[in-house]
Write an enzyme that holds these catalytic residues in place. Structure first.
Site, PDB file in Angstrom:
ATOM      1  N   GLU A 166       0.804  -1.568   0.235  1.00  0.00           N
ATOM      2  CA  GLU A 166       0.020  -0.172  -0.103  1.00  0.00           C
ATOM      3  C   GLU A 166       0.889   1.409  -0.108  1.00  0.00           C
ATOM      4  O   GLU A 166       0.163   2.175  -0.245  1.00  0.00           O
ATOM      5  CB  GLU A 166      -0.576  -0.153   1.493  1.00  0.00           C
ATOM      6  CG  GLU A 166      -2.657  -1.258   1.417  1.00  0.00           C
ATOM      7  CD  GLU A 166      -1.854  -2.034   1.197  1.00  0.00           C
ATOM      8  OE1 GLU A 166      -1.206  -2.203   1.541  1.00  0.00           O
ATOM      9  OE2 GLU A 166      -3.410  -2.878   0.944  1.00  0.00           O
TER      10      GLU A 166
ATOM     11  N   HIS B 152     -10.416  -5.537  10.525  1.00  0.00           N
ATOM     12  CA  HIS B 152     -10.824  -5.084   9.417  1.00  0.00           C
ATOM     13  C   HIS B 152     -12.394  -4.228   9.209  1.00  0.00           C
ATOM     14  O   HIS B 152     -13.294  -4.842   7.945  1.00  0.00           O
ATOM     15  CB  HIS B 152     -11.114  -7.041   8.313  1.00  0.00           C
ATOM     16  CG  HIS B 152     -10.245  -7.107   7.929  1.00  0.00           C
ATOM     17  ND1 HIS B 152      -9.230  -7.884   9.089  1.00  0.00           N
ATOM     18  CD2 HIS B 152      -9.536  -7.329   7.014  1.00  0.00           C
ATOM     19  CE1 HIS B 152      -8.447  -8.228   8.258  1.00  0.00           C
ATOM     20  NE2 HIS B 152      -8.172  -8.499   7.524  1.00  0.00           N
TER      21      HIS B 152
END
Lengths: 393, 366
Positions: B95, B164
């Site tokens: 990322e 998450h």
């Protein structure tokens, strides 16, 4: 005795004749563009690629320009030092003196279509890209005429029209950004490259390896240039890197180690790297260089290295002195001409400082400008939102 | 006096709501007969990206699994086939690296649409979103603008656990220089994403995984390729006069259900779908509260320093004398998201929570 008198008289006789003879061959200061080939003092070391030749093609004009540009950069940084101590520059101020050869050598090998992105030690890179001294000093002193209108400061100089994308304060962040610039160059089929400058301190950043992996996978024309000045702030390379052979750290990406204090070697390496990157994707250049100042103006620079080391480098490897010696030994200029040039440059810098000092600070309304390109009638607030509320245009 | 007025309002409200329900049933029957279009949020997002890529060659998509895999949530389905690998880039799981590359590409004038598989992973790249993207136009005094979109699912899904499930609306919306959007319906998804891609500034586009499969009616206008919604304008999803419920994303659906339940009890709730978290449409929110005198804010994310806190502060500052009751906040529980289904349910706002808060604001319960 008689002979000496004769010789002295003949000297006075002959001198005007000699100068008359000399002047058509060598003008005031050489603007000769005919090629001169210089051997670099230090060989290149390579990793996964061929080294470029140690014979660098240059010219009197170019070497003189190196001298002039480096002297200007040196004076600018010294002037910034004084301004900082006079509290006219605030916050962070990271000086580049000692590393000038990198900025000028790189410019000699590339065009303004090639992009450069660097860290917070960006003053000289900005000047190398064509930035003006007065714009730099104004920005450092937080004036509205600064290159970032006083909104950026020392670490945030930009010159987009010369493909200089800053000026970044977060160590290592410029590396993926630079690979992104290279991505855009490839996407647009620009036939240009991006030089991504970072220090030995940033060389251990994870995002470097992430970006390099993608650059290698996608064949991006990115040239990662590690300005190894041997200290990441106060930490020497041997204390921060298990492998300080930064040109090899790309692993599957080729690399070159270069004497970063030699402007001609830098030029050669950058030229080589540009050709490589356009054909084969990323390459790493490790520039062996040195900074005379500490990490920033808050760092005396002597708690982690000896004064002898600093003065030693200055005596033996100073980039400006090397070029001076070259100019003198090749008869491109005389000592006096160079000293005069330096005097002119000193005045140029002093004038720029004076002009910058006269510039006004930004209007208070500038607090709220440039937040967005498209403001869409958004509100923004001052510290007391009931006292200061602005609708962005 | 107020009591009489309130009684009349309730009576009127009841009648009105019954009428509205009958009318809407008639309308939907009529439009169903005429073949009213419906679209899932997923298809709305996909079509938006497709159209913008078609219109502007500078737009490209980048992220994990966006290409060959057709998108982890199938939002980018078909794009690789249609536009090729020079417009749709599968990235490694890095990322920080690919977000920085996206921002750098935007510096140079391209228009990246960077997908985070979920916004939880954006934390690995948050320095680039904030320091490299959001602040650049300001620091460079307008020289370097960043026309990038960061998009992906945000907030809780179902049973995916603590790492998450976080909602990042409050974090990103606090940063000057960013625009933060949160669509609810298919029309929102299309209009806001198209606006975001066209926008010359960095936009954080917070989708919701559980909404991807939901179908919404969509107008002809919204299906047009030039359709765009304005950034910074909230939508009044349901008009009402007793209490204002402000929320965004999936909670809009919950708020509408709560409004139905409240209507049965004679409380007419106005539901505002923020659409844009930054800029926040304070004008619409305050105008509504000045009409209803009561505020309930709802979000899925953590309660402390959340979006609701900002809305409540704004209303108390600007419309204090119009308030007839303390402002109410319904938010996710102040805990990391648990896995067990019953605990997860307790950790997230439910329709009954919104109803309860609205009734509190109406002094109809403790």
């Amino acid at each position: 005795m008689a002979l000496s008198r004769l010789s002295s008289r003949s000297n006075t006789f002959l001198k005007p004749a000699i100068t008359a003879l000399h002047s058509p061959i060598r003008r005031h200061v050489s603007t000769d563009t005919s090629p001169i080939t210089i051997e670099t003092a230090v060989p290149f070391t390579s990793h996964l690629c061929e080294s470029p030749s140690r014979s660098v093609e240059s010219s009197s004009e170019e070497i003189l320009a190196f001298f002039r540009d480096m002297a200007r950069m040196r004076r600018m940084e010294i002037a910034a030092d004084c301004l900082y101590k006079a509290k006219l520059i605030r916050g962070f101020c990271h000086l580049y003196d000692g590393q000038e050869a990198l900025a000028v050598g790189m410019e000699a090998a590339i065009t303004k279509k090639d992009a450069i992105i660097t860290s917070y030690r960006d003053h000289c890179t900005f000047i190398g890209r064509g930035g003006k001294l007065v714009d730099a000093f104004s920005e450092l002193m937080g004036r509205k005429t600064g290159c970032s209108n006083g909104k950026g400061g020392s670490m945030h100089f930009y010159k987009k029209d010369a493909s200089f994308y800053g000026g970044h304060g977060i160590v290592g962040a410029q590396i993926p950004l630079g690979c992104g610039l290279a991505f855009a160059q490839k996407y647009n089929k620009d036939e240009a490259v991006t030089f991504v400058l970072y220090g030995d301190g940033a060389a251990n950043q994870g995002q470097l390896f992430e970006a390099l992996n993608i650059a290698a996978l996608w064949d991006l024309p990115a040239i990662l240039v590690c300005e190894n000045n041997h200290y990441g702030m106060g930490t020497a390379t041997w204390r921060s890197a298990k492998s300080p052979a930064y040109f090899k750290r790309g692993d599957y990406v080729p690399g070159l180690k270069v004497d970063g204090m030699d402007a001609l070697a830098v030029k050669q390496a950058c030229k080589f790297a540009k050709e490589h990157a356009l054909k084969n994707g990323p390459i790493i250049l490790e520039m062996d260089t040195y900074r005379y100042h500490g990490h920033s103006m808050s760092d005396p620079g002597s708690t982690y290295r000896t004064r002898d080391e600093i003065s030693g480098v200055r005596e033996v490897r100073d980039p400006i002195e090397r070029v001076r010696k070259l100019l003198l030994s090749h008869d491109i200029a005389t000592e006096k001409e160079l000293k005069d040039m330096e005097k002119e440059i000193r005045k140029e810098v002093d004038d720029a400082v004076a002009q910058a000092k006269e510039s006004p600070v930004p209007d208070s309304s500038e607090l709220f400008t440039n937040m967005y390109v498209k403001d869409c009638g958004v509100e923004s607030f001052g510290a007391d939102r009931k006292a200061l509320k602005v609708t962005l245009p | 006096m107020l009591g009489i007025l309130r009684q009349r309002a309730i009576d009127g409200g009841l009648a009105a709501s019954t009428l509205r329900r009958t009318r809407s049933a008639l309308v939907s029957a009529r439009s169903y007969a005429a073949g009213a279009k419906e679209m899932t949020v997923r298809d709305a997002l996909n079509s938006a990206i497709d159209e913008e890529m078609s219109a502007d060659p500078k737009v490209f998509v980048m992220g994990e699994e966006v290409g060959q895999y057709q998108g982890a949530y199938k939002i980018t389905k078909g794009l690789l086939e249609k536009y090729g690998p020079e417009r749709v880039y599968d990235t490694p799981i890095t990322e920080a690296g690919f977000t920085g590359i996206g921002v750098g590409a935007a510096y140079a004038g391209l228009k990246p649409v960077v997908e985070f598989m979920t916004f939880n992973f954006s934390m690995q790249a948050i320095d680039h979103i904030i320091n490299s993207a959001a602040k650049s136009n300001y620091m460079s005094a307008g020289q370097i603008n960043v026309p990038i979109v960061f998009r992906g699912p945000n907030g809780a899904a179902a049973g995916v656990g603590a790492q998450h499930s976080q909602c990042y609306a409050a974090w990103y919306a606090s940063v000057p220089g960013l625009k933060v959007l949160a669509p609810y319906s298919a029309e929102d998804a299309r209009g806001l994403l198209k606006a975001a891609i066209r926008d010359p500034d960095p936009v954080v586009f917070l989708e919701n995984e559980l909404l991807y499969g939901e179908s919404f009616p969509i107008s002809e206008e919204a299906l047009d390729s030039s359709f765009c919604l304005p950034i910074g304008k909230a939508k009044i999803e349901r008009e009402g006069k007793d209490v204002t419920i402000v929320t965004f994303s999936k909670m809009v659906g919950f708020a509408l259900k709560a409004a139905e339940k409240l209507a049965e009890e004679g409380i007419s709730a106005e539901v505002i779908n923020l659409r844009s978290i930054r800029p926040l449409d304070r004008a619409t929110i305050n105008a509504s509260v000045r009409k209803t005198s009561r505020l309930v804010t709802v979000e899925e994310g953590f309660p402390q320093h959340g979006v609701c806190a900002e809305i409540c502060a704004s209303v108390v500052e600007e419309s204090f004398s119009y308030l007839d009751a303390p402002v109410e906040r319904i938010a996710g529980a102040d805990v990391p998201m648990p896995y067990a289904a019953n605990l997860e349910r307790l950790a997230l706002p439910q329709v009954e929570d919104i109803v309860r808060a609205a009734k509190r604001a109406c002094y109809r319960s403790k």
